[in-house]
Write a protein that holds these residues in place. Structure first.
Motif, PDB file in Angstrom:
ATOM      1  N   ALA A  29       5.926   3.323   1.519  1.00 52.30           N
ATOM      2  CA  ALA A  29       5.134   2.113   1.748  1.00 52.30           C
ATOM      3  C   ALA A  29       4.493   2.203   3.126  1.00 52.30           C
ATOM      4  CB  ALA A  29       6.023   0.882   1.649  1.00 52.30           C
ATOM      5  N   THR A  30       3.187   2.110   3.178  1.00 56.44           N
ATOM      6  CA  THR A  30       2.484   2.186   4.465  1.00 56.44           C
ATOM      7  C   THR A  30       2.038   0.823   4.971  1.00 56.44           C
ATOM      8  OG1 THR A  30       0.394   2.606   3.315  1.00 56.44           O
ATOM      9  CG2 THR A  30       1.689   4.522   3.975  1.00 56.44           C
ATOM     10  N   THR A  58       0.862  -1.184   0.000  1.00 56.15           N
ATOM     11  CA  THR A  58       0.000   0.000   0.000  1.00 56.15           C
ATOM     12  C   THR A  58       0.897   1.233   0.000  1.00 56.15           C
ATOM     13  OG1 THR A  58      -1.732  -1.198   1.191  1.00 56.15           O
ATOM     14  CG2 THR A  58      -1.862   1.208   1.181  1.00 56.15           C
ATOM     15  N   LEU A  59       0.637   2.127  -0.941  1.00 55.17           N
ATOM     16  CA  LEU A  59       1.559   3.235  -1.187  1.00 55.17           C
ATOM     17  C   LEU A  59       0.909   4.609  -1.039  1.00 55.17           C
ATOM     18  CD1 LEU A  59       3.056   1.889  -4.548  1.00 55.17           C
ATOM     19  CD2 LEU A  59       4.088   1.642  -2.283  1.00 55.17           C
ATOM     20  N   ALA A  60       1.786   5.564  -0.729  1.00 49.47           N
ATOM     21  CA  ALA A  60       1.458   6.983  -0.847  1.00 49.47           C
ATOM     22  C   ALA A  60       2.573   7.576  -1.700  1.00 49.47           C
ATOM     23  CB  ALA A  60       1.406   7.650   0.518  1.00 49.47           C
ATOM     24  N   PHE A  61       2.214   8.329  -2.731  1.00 49.05           N
ATOM     25  CA  PHE A  61       3.264   8.865  -3.604  1.00 49.05           C
ATOM     26  C   PHE A  61       2.885  10.241  -4.147  1.00 49.05           C
ATOM     27  CE2 PHE A  61       0.561   6.018  -6.116  1.00 49.05           C
ATOM     28  CZ  PHE A  61       0.130   6.860  -7.128  1.00 49.05           C
ATOM     29  N   LYS A  62       3.941  10.996  -4.471  1.00 50.42           N
ATOM     30  CA  LYS A  62       3.777  12.315  -5.083  1.00 50.42           C
ATOM     31  C   LYS A  62       4.713  12.380  -6.288  1.00 50.42           C
ATOM     32  CE  LYS A  62       2.671  14.677  -0.731  1.00 50.42           C
ATOM     33  NZ  LYS A  62       3.084  15.745   0.231  1.00 50.42           N
ATOM     34  N   GLY A  63       4.148  12.624  -7.455  1.00 49.92           N
ATOM     35  CA  GLY A  63       4.936  12.637  -8.675  1.00 49.92           C
ATOM     36  C   GLY A  63       5.250  14.045  -9.146  1.00 49.92           C
ATOM     37  N   THR A  64       6.433  14.209  -9.715  1.00 51.38           N
ATOM     38  CA  THR A  64       6.827  15.504 -10.282  1.00 51.38           C
ATOM     39  C   THR A  64       7.547  15.286 -11.604  1.00 51.38           C
ATOM     40  OG1 THR A  64       8.942  15.487  -9.090  1.00 51.38           O
ATOM     41  CG2 THR A  64       7.078  16.607  -8.031  1.00 51.38           C
ATOM     42  N   ILE A  65       7.460  16.286 -12.467  1.00 57.09           N
ATOM     43  CA  ILE A  65       8.213  16.325 -13.718  1.00 57.09           C
ATOM     44  C   ILE A  65       8.951  17.655 -13.744  1.00 57.09           C
ATOM     45  CG2 ILE A  65       8.073  16.425 -16.238  1.00 57.09           C
ATOM     46  CD1 ILE A  65       5.668  14.594 -16.111  1.00 57.09           C
ATOM     47  N   ASP A  66      10.268  17.586 -13.835  1.00 55.77           N
ATOM     48  CA  ASP A  66      11.090  18.797 -13.766  1.00 55.77           C
ATOM     49  C   ASP A  66      10.794  19.596 -12.494  1.00 55.77           C
ATOM     50  OD1 ASP A  66      12.254  18.190 -16.216  1.00 55.77           O
ATOM     51  OD2 ASP A  66      10.722  19.285 -17.350  1.00 55.77           O
ATOM     52  N   GLY A  67      10.551  18.860 -11.396  1.00 51.74           N
ATOM     53  CA  GLY A  67      10.311  19.496 -10.106  1.00 51.74           C
ATOM     54  C   GLY A  67       8.905  20.005  -9.886  1.00 51.74           C
ATOM     55  N   GLU A  68       8.035  19.893 -10.912  1.00 53.11           N
ATOM     56  CA  GLU A  68       6.670  20.393 -10.792  1.00 53.11           C
ATOM     57  C   GLU A  68       5.689  19.231 -10.687  1.00 53.11           C
ATOM     58  OE1 GLU A  68       5.696  23.534 -10.586  1.00 53.11           O
ATOM     59  OE2 GLU A  68       7.733  24.343 -10.761  1.00 53.11           O
ATOM     60  N   ALA A  69       4.755  19.332  -9.700  1.00 51.53           N
ATOM     61  CA  ALA A  69       3.714  18.313  -9.556  1.00 51.53           C
ATOM     62  C   ALA A  69       2.805  18.345 -10.780  1.00 51.53           C
ATOM     63  CB  ALA A  69       2.917  18.549  -8.284  1.00 51.53           C
ATOM     64  N   PHE A  70       2.239  17.216 -11.129  1.00 49.21           N
ATOM     65  CA  PHE A  70       1.333  17.167 -12.287  1.00 49.21           C
ATOM     66  C   PHE A  70       0.036  16.455 -11.899  1.00 49.21           C
ATOM     67  CE2 PHE A  70       4.197  13.535 -12.449  1.00 49.21           C
ATOM     68  CZ  PHE A  70       3.352  12.461 -12.680  1.00 49.21           C
ATOM     69  N   GLU A  71      -1.008  16.775 -12.631  1.00 45.22           N
ATOM     70  CA  GLU A  71      -2.332  16.232 -12.323  1.00 45.22           C
ATOM     71  C   GLU A  71      -2.319  14.708 -12.449  1.00 45.22           C
ATOM     72  OE1 GLU A  71      -6.987  16.678 -13.837  1.00 45.22           O
ATOM     73  OE2 GLU A  71      -5.388  17.874 -14.757  1.00 45.22           O
ATOM     74  N   GLY A  72      -2.866  14.045 -11.427  1.00 48.06           N
ATOM     75  CA  GLY A  72      -2.927  12.589 -11.436  1.00 48.06           C
ATOM     76  C   GLY A  72      -1.644  11.926 -10.972  1.00 48.06           C
ATOM     77  N   GLY A  73      -0.669  12.713 -10.553  1.00 44.34           N
ATOM     78  CA  GLY A  73       0.619  12.146 -10.178  1.00 44.34           C
ATOM     79  C   GLY A  73       0.750  11.803  -8.708  1.00 44.34           C
TER      80      GLY A  73
END
Length: 452
Positions: free
Chosen positions: A247-248, A175-190
């Motif tokens: 990972a939680t 079970t996960l918690a995650f935050k996605g970025t592209i070039d340091g910027e968060a993106f929708e759905g990431g």
């Protein structure tokens, strides 16, 4: 009227047709005379408008309609008299000189135009009573039923938390918690919270799961992965992303007990009833495979016994559709012809052969249907629409309205029904022998590029 054939090469024909101005003018006057009782013009009593006056007011529009109708009727007579069956729509070439066009519309010049066509060749049908085809059939065994139920159980098996300090392995559910970025910027759905992921399931973008092997509860890793070039969201496709992932919970899969209680979780009252339902489903699946193999063999026999040059335009159209689809699939998958161990020229040659086969078989099946009065009824099409609607629960009306207002979609439903009826007709005449085979042999994959 004069008709001169200016080209006759194989299936291609061209004609030059000349229709006297007097003939066209007579037809125009006839149409205008028929308008007398319908037209209301100021200054004239109903039915008393002179044809000459009508000609001044409506002459050119009526002449244009008359020309269109005359050309259509003339062409049809030319084709019918010669027994031509057109492969596609006739190409009519009209005069382009404006003065000549005005003269034709005014009834002062003869109409001279050309028409180019490609025809379907005469097709000599084989004697289907000489066909010998083999029908492969496989029985559903108890072991295959048990294996199928076990696969369902594996897909629905329970998970239980692993002990303290345990690390995630392939097959574990993390079970996960995650935050996605592209070039340091968060993106929708990431970003996501409490997202379960079974390692090895390939549920996430390629490379993501591999970097989580060995992670522990509470551990955070930065997962670096590129989005596939064919990713559904165009603004993310091909871009490098980083996911700060924690990972939680880590759970290990447990063996599912296959019993009556398990059957009830699937909505079936007992294990015996589940086995019956699974046997029935597998029997239908095997019957479908048997039908496809038999149909393929029959189409191969039709291909072998009906060799002729099909209309080039139809082959070109079929090839163009296939080629566009192939290019779209390869682009979506990020593949090249080299990846398929071929070249573009070699692929074109191969797919043109397939297009030729498909067109020939389509013409042969159509000829068989015409000769034997095989048709598709409206009821059969309606049943096919209903079946499509059943496959989309909650959207039945939407599906029904789509087919009701889209003749092209209805034609796509009608075509396979017609093909199957023709195939059944041939099978009734052919000698069909039955051969028992294993499941593996029945479902053995074959090169399906030549499928019609």
């Amino acid at each position: 009227m004069q008709v001169n054939e200016t080209l006759s090469e194989g299936l291609k024909h061209e004609f030059q047709i000349s229709i006297p101005a007097a003939e066209i003018d007579a037809k125009v006057n006839e149409r205008l005379a028929g308008m007398k009782d319908k037209v209301r013009l100021n200054g004239f009593r109903p039915g008393k408008v002179p044809v000459a006056h009508l000609k001044k007011v409506y002459g050119k529009s009526v002449a244009a309609e008359t020309l269109e109708e005359t050309i259509r009727e003339t062409n049809q007579k030319i084709f019918t008299d010669r027994g031509f069956r057109l492969a596609n729509e006739a190409k009519v070439t009209m005069p382009t000189d404006q003065a000549e066009i005005e003269g034709i519309l005014d009834g002062k010049k003869d109409l001279t135009y050309s028409v180019a066509i490609e025809v379907v060749p005469p097709i000599m049908l084989a004697d289907f009573k000489t066909f010998k085809v083999e029908k492969l059939v496989a029985d559903v065994t108890d072991a295959e039923v048990d294996d199928a139920i076990k696969r369902i159980a594996d897909q629905n098996r329970p998970y239980s938390p692993k002990g303290e300090g345990a690390k995630a392995e392939n097959g574990d559910r993390v079970t996960l918690a995650f935050k996605g970025t592209i070039d340091g910027e968060a993106f929708e759905g990431g970003s996501g919270e409490n997202i379960p992921l079974v390692l090895g399931s390939n549920s996430f973008i390629p490379g993501f799961e591999d970097q989580l092997t060995g992670i522990g509860v509470g551990e955070t890793r930065v997962v670096k992965v590129p989005f596939p070039k064919n990713y559904g969201a165009a603004h993310l496709a091909g871009k490098d992303a980083e996911f700060e992932t924690t990972a939680t919970l880590i759970e290990a899969p447990q063996d599912a007990t296959i019993d009556d209680e398990f059957a009830k979780t699937l909505g079936v009252e007992s294990l015996d009833k589940l086995k019956e339902a699974m046997r029935e489903r597998l029997t239908q699946e095997y019957a479908g495979a048997t039908r496809q193999k038999l149909k393929r063999e029959l189409l191969d026999r039709l291909d072998e016994t009906h060799k002729f040059d099909p209309p080039e335009s139809l082959v070109n159209d079929e090839f163009d559709l296939m080629w566009k689809s192939i290019h779209a699939e390869m682009e979506s998958a990020g593949k090249t012809f080299a990846d398929e161990d071929t070249t573009e020229d070699e692929a074109k040659t191969e797919y043109r052969k397939i297009a030729d086969r498909r067109v020939r078989l389509g013409l042969v099946l159509s000829e068989i249907g015409d000769k034997n009065k095989i048709t598709v009824t409206d009821d059969e099409v309606s049943r096919a629409v209903i079946e499509r609607a059943r496959q989309m629960p909650g959207r039945e009306k939407e599906v029904w309205d789509y087919y009701r207002s889209n003749p092209g979609a209805v034609a796509q439903l009608r075509a396979p029904i017609f093909e199957d009826k023709v195939v059944d007709f041939i099978l009734e005449l052919a000698e069909v022998s039955e051969k028992k085979v294993s499941r593996e042999e029945l479902f053995k994959e074959e090169d399906d590029k030549a499928a019609a």
